[in-house]
Design a protein around this motif. Structure first.
Motif, short mmCIF file in Angstrom:
data_model
loop_
_atom_site.label_atom_id
_atom_site.label_comp_id
_atom_site.label_asym_id
_atom_site.label_seq_id
_atom_site.Cartn_x
_atom_site.Cartn_y
_atom_site.Cartn_z
N LYS A 1 0.84 -1.20 0.00
CA LYS A 1 0.00 0.00 0.00
C LYS A 1 0.87 1.25 0.00
O LYS A 1 0.62 2.21 -0.75
CB LYS A 1 -0.93 0.00 1.22
CG LYS A 1 -1.81 1.22 1.33
CD LYS A 1 -2.79 1.30 0.18
CE LYS A 1 -3.74 2.47 0.37
NZ LYS A 1 -4.66 2.60 -0.75
N LEU B 1 1.11 4.21 -2.86
CA LEU B 1 0.94 5.64 -2.58
C LEU B 1 2.15 6.43 -3.07
O LEU B 1 2.00 7.53 -3.62
CB LEU B 1 0.71 5.86 -1.08
CG LEU B 1 -0.63 5.33 -0.55
CD1 LEU B 1 -0.65 5.35 0.98
CD2 LEU B 1 -1.79 6.13 -1.12
N THR C 1 -2.40 6.46 6.34
CA THR C 1 -3.58 7.33 6.50
C THR C 1 -3.23 8.78 6.16
O THR C 1 -3.99 9.47 5.47
CB THR C 1 -4.14 7.22 7.93
OG1 THR C 1 -4.51 5.87 8.16
CG2 THR C 1 -5.33 8.13 8.13
N GLU D 1 -2.88 9.14 2.39
CA GLU D 1 -4.19 9.08 1.74
C GLU D 1 -4.94 10.40 1.93
O GLU D 1 -5.57 10.90 0.98
CB GLU D 1 -5.01 7.92 2.31
CG GLU D 1 -4.51 6.56 1.87
CD GLU D 1 -5.22 5.40 2.54
OE1 GLU D 1 -5.24 4.32 1.94
OE2 GLU D 1 -5.72 5.57 3.68
N ARG D 2 -4.89 10.96 3.11
CA ARG D 2 -5.56 12.25 3.36
C ARG D 2 -4.91 13.37 2.56
O ARG D 2 -5.60 14.26 2.05
CB ARG D 2 -5.53 12.58 4.85
CG ARG D 2 -6.47 11.73 5.66
CD ARG D 2 -6.41 12.07 7.12
NE ARG D 2 -7.33 11.24 7.88
CZ ARG D 2 -7.27 11.08 9.18
NH1 ARG D 2 -6.35 11.70 9.90
NH2 ARG D 2 -8.14 10.30 9.78
N ALA E 1 -6.02 12.90 -1.02
CA ALA E 1 -7.45 13.22 -1.14
C ALA E 1 -7.70 14.73 -1.01
O ALA E 1 -8.62 15.26 -1.63
CB ALA E 1 -8.25 12.47 -0.08
#
Length: 147
Positions: A87, A91, A132, A135-136, A139
Protein backbone atom coordinates in the motif's frame (compact mmCIF):
# COMPACT_ATOMS: atom_id res chain seq x y z
CA UNK A 1 21.70 -17.43 -8.00
CA UNK A 2 18.02 -18.23 -8.37
CA UNK A 3 16.73 -20.50 -11.09
CA UNK A 4 15.10 -18.74 -14.04
CA UNK A 5 11.70 -20.30 -13.26
CA UNK A 6 11.85 -18.82 -9.74
CA UNK A 7 12.69 -15.40 -11.17
CA UNK A 8 9.81 -15.67 -13.68
CA UNK A 9 7.42 -16.34 -10.83
CA UNK A 10 8.71 -13.45 -8.72
CA UNK A 11 8.48 -11.04 -11.63
CA UNK A 12 4.98 -12.15 -12.51
CA UNK A 13 3.83 -11.93 -8.88
CA UNK A 14 5.32 -8.47 -8.28
CA UNK A 15 4.05 -7.07 -11.58
CA UNK A 16 0.58 -8.47 -10.93
CA UNK A 17 0.43 -6.81 -7.49
CA UNK A 18 1.53 -3.54 -9.04
CA UNK A 19 -1.02 -3.71 -11.85
CA UNK A 20 -3.88 -4.61 -9.50
CA UNK A 21 -2.97 -1.67 -7.26
CA UNK A 22 -3.10 0.58 -10.33
CA UNK A 23 -6.67 -0.56 -10.99
CA UNK A 24 -6.11 -2.97 -13.88
CA UNK A 25 -9.11 -5.29 -14.18
CA UNK A 26 -8.39 -8.98 -13.44
CA UNK A 27 -9.29 -10.04 -16.98
CA UNK A 28 -6.79 -7.51 -18.38
CA UNK A 29 -3.85 -8.44 -16.11
CA UNK A 30 -2.10 -10.77 -18.58
CA UNK A 31 -2.19 -8.26 -21.41
CA UNK A 32 -1.17 -5.39 -19.11
CA UNK A 33 1.67 -7.54 -17.70
CA UNK A 34 3.04 -8.27 -21.17
CA UNK A 35 2.76 -4.58 -22.12
CA UNK A 36 4.61 -3.60 -18.92
CA UNK A 37 7.32 -6.19 -19.57
CA UNK A 38 7.71 -4.98 -23.15
CA UNK A 39 8.09 -1.35 -21.99
CA UNK A 40 10.73 -2.41 -19.46
CA UNK A 41 12.70 -4.88 -21.58
CA UNK A 42 11.55 -4.88 -25.18
CA UNK A 43 10.33 -8.47 -24.71
CA UNK A 44 6.82 -9.80 -24.01
CA UNK A 45 7.90 -12.91 -22.10
CA UNK A 46 10.35 -13.47 -19.27
CA UNK A 47 11.62 -16.55 -21.10
CA UNK A 48 13.18 -14.21 -23.66
CA UNK A 49 15.20 -12.34 -21.00
CA UNK A 50 18.78 -12.88 -19.92
CA UNK A 51 19.66 -13.71 -16.31
CA UNK A 52 20.92 -10.14 -15.63
CA UNK A 53 17.64 -8.73 -17.02
CA UNK A 54 15.61 -11.08 -14.81
CA UNK A 55 17.68 -10.16 -11.75
CA UNK A 56 17.28 -6.44 -12.50
CA UNK A 57 13.49 -6.73 -12.74
CA UNK A 58 13.29 -8.64 -9.45
CA UNK A 59 15.49 -6.01 -7.76
CA UNK A 60 13.30 -3.22 -9.13
CA UNK A 61 10.07 -4.90 -7.99
CA UNK A 62 11.54 -5.48 -4.51
CA UNK A 63 12.81 -1.91 -4.34
CA UNK A 64 9.39 -0.57 -5.28
CA UNK A 65 7.70 -2.78 -2.68
CA UNK A 66 5.76 -5.05 -5.03
CA UNK A 67 7.29 -8.32 -3.87
CA UNK A 68 6.05 -9.56 -0.54
CA UNK A 69 9.46 -10.49 0.80
CA UNK A 70 10.46 -6.83 0.87
CA UNK A 71 10.31 -5.86 4.52
CA UNK A 72 12.97 -3.33 5.39
CA UNK A 73 14.04 -3.67 8.99
CA UNK A 74 13.14 -7.30 9.68
CA UNK A 75 10.18 -9.55 10.35
CA UNK A 76 9.38 -9.06 14.05
CA UNK A 77 5.71 -9.09 15.10
CA UNK A 78 5.52 -5.31 15.34
CA UNK A 79 6.91 -4.80 11.81
CA UNK A 80 4.58 -3.61 9.04
CA UNK A 81 2.80 -6.31 7.05
CA UNK A 82 3.43 -7.12 3.41
CA UNK A 83 0.07 -5.53 2.57
CA UNK A 84 1.13 -2.32 4.32
CA UNK A 85 4.41 -2.19 2.37
CA UNK A 86 2.51 -2.74 -0.89
CA UNK A 87 0.00 0.00 0.00
CA UNK A 88 2.80 2.40 0.88
CA UNK A 89 4.58 1.58 -2.40
CA UNK A 90 1.34 2.27 -4.31
CA UNK A 91 0.94 5.64 -2.58
CA UNK A 92 4.56 6.54 -3.40
CA UNK A 93 3.84 5.67 -7.02
CA UNK A 94 0.67 7.79 -6.97
CA UNK A 95 2.73 10.73 -5.68
CA UNK A 96 5.33 10.19 -8.43
CA UNK A 97 8.05 9.54 -5.90
CA UNK A 98 10.44 7.85 -8.30
CA UNK A 99 12.55 6.05 -5.72
CA UNK A 100 9.50 4.34 -4.23
CA UNK A 101 10.02 3.19 -0.66
CA UNK A 102 13.52 4.67 -0.69
CA UNK A 103 12.46 8.13 -1.83
CA UNK A 104 13.69 11.03 0.33
CA UNK A 105 10.21 12.60 0.13
CA UNK A 106 8.78 9.52 1.89
CA UNK A 107 11.44 9.78 4.59
CA UNK A 108 10.52 13.44 5.13
CA UNK A 109 6.85 12.52 5.36
CA UNK A 110 7.65 9.73 7.86
CA UNK A 111 9.61 12.20 9.97
CA UNK A 112 6.73 14.69 10.05
CA UNK A 113 4.00 12.09 10.56
CA UNK A 114 5.57 9.31 12.66
CA UNK A 115 8.75 10.99 13.95
CA UNK A 116 11.03 8.34 12.44
CA UNK A 117 13.90 9.12 10.07
CA UNK A 118 12.97 6.53 7.44
CA UNK A 119 10.13 4.22 6.42
CA UNK A 120 12.31 1.25 7.31
CA UNK A 121 11.96 2.18 10.99
CA UNK A 122 8.16 2.13 10.98
CA UNK A 123 6.21 -0.24 13.19
CA UNK A 124 2.84 -1.67 12.16
CA UNK A 125 0.99 1.09 14.04
CA UNK A 126 3.21 3.90 12.71
CA UNK A 127 2.86 2.52 9.19
CA UNK A 128 -0.92 2.86 9.54
CA UNK A 129 -0.47 6.50 10.54
CA UNK A 130 1.77 7.19 7.55
CA UNK A 131 -0.59 5.45 5.11
CA UNK A 132 -3.58 7.33 6.50
CA UNK A 133 -1.67 10.60 6.35
CA UNK A 134 -0.65 10.06 2.72
CA UNK A 135 -4.19 9.08 1.74
CA UNK A 136 -5.56 12.25 3.36
CA UNK A 137 -2.85 14.34 1.75
CA UNK A 138 -3.67 12.94 -1.69
CA UNK A 139 -7.45 13.22 -1.14
CA UNK A 140 -7.03 16.83 -0.03
CA UNK A 141 -5.48 17.72 -3.34
CA UNK A 142 -2.20 18.81 -1.83
CA UNK A 143 0.53 19.38 -4.38
CA UNK A 144 3.05 16.59 -4.72
CA UNK A 145 6.18 17.19 -2.70
CA UNK A 146 9.23 17.84 -4.81
CA UNK A 147 12.62 16.33 -4.21
Amino acid sequence: MMKPATLYGLIHKGAQLMLVSLGVAPKEIDSAYRDWLHRKTGKRSCKELTSPQLDALVRELKHDGWLTDYRPGGRADNRPTDAQWRKLAALCHELDWGNGLDDPALDRFCMRTAHVASARFLTKALMSQVITGLERWIAGGHPHETH
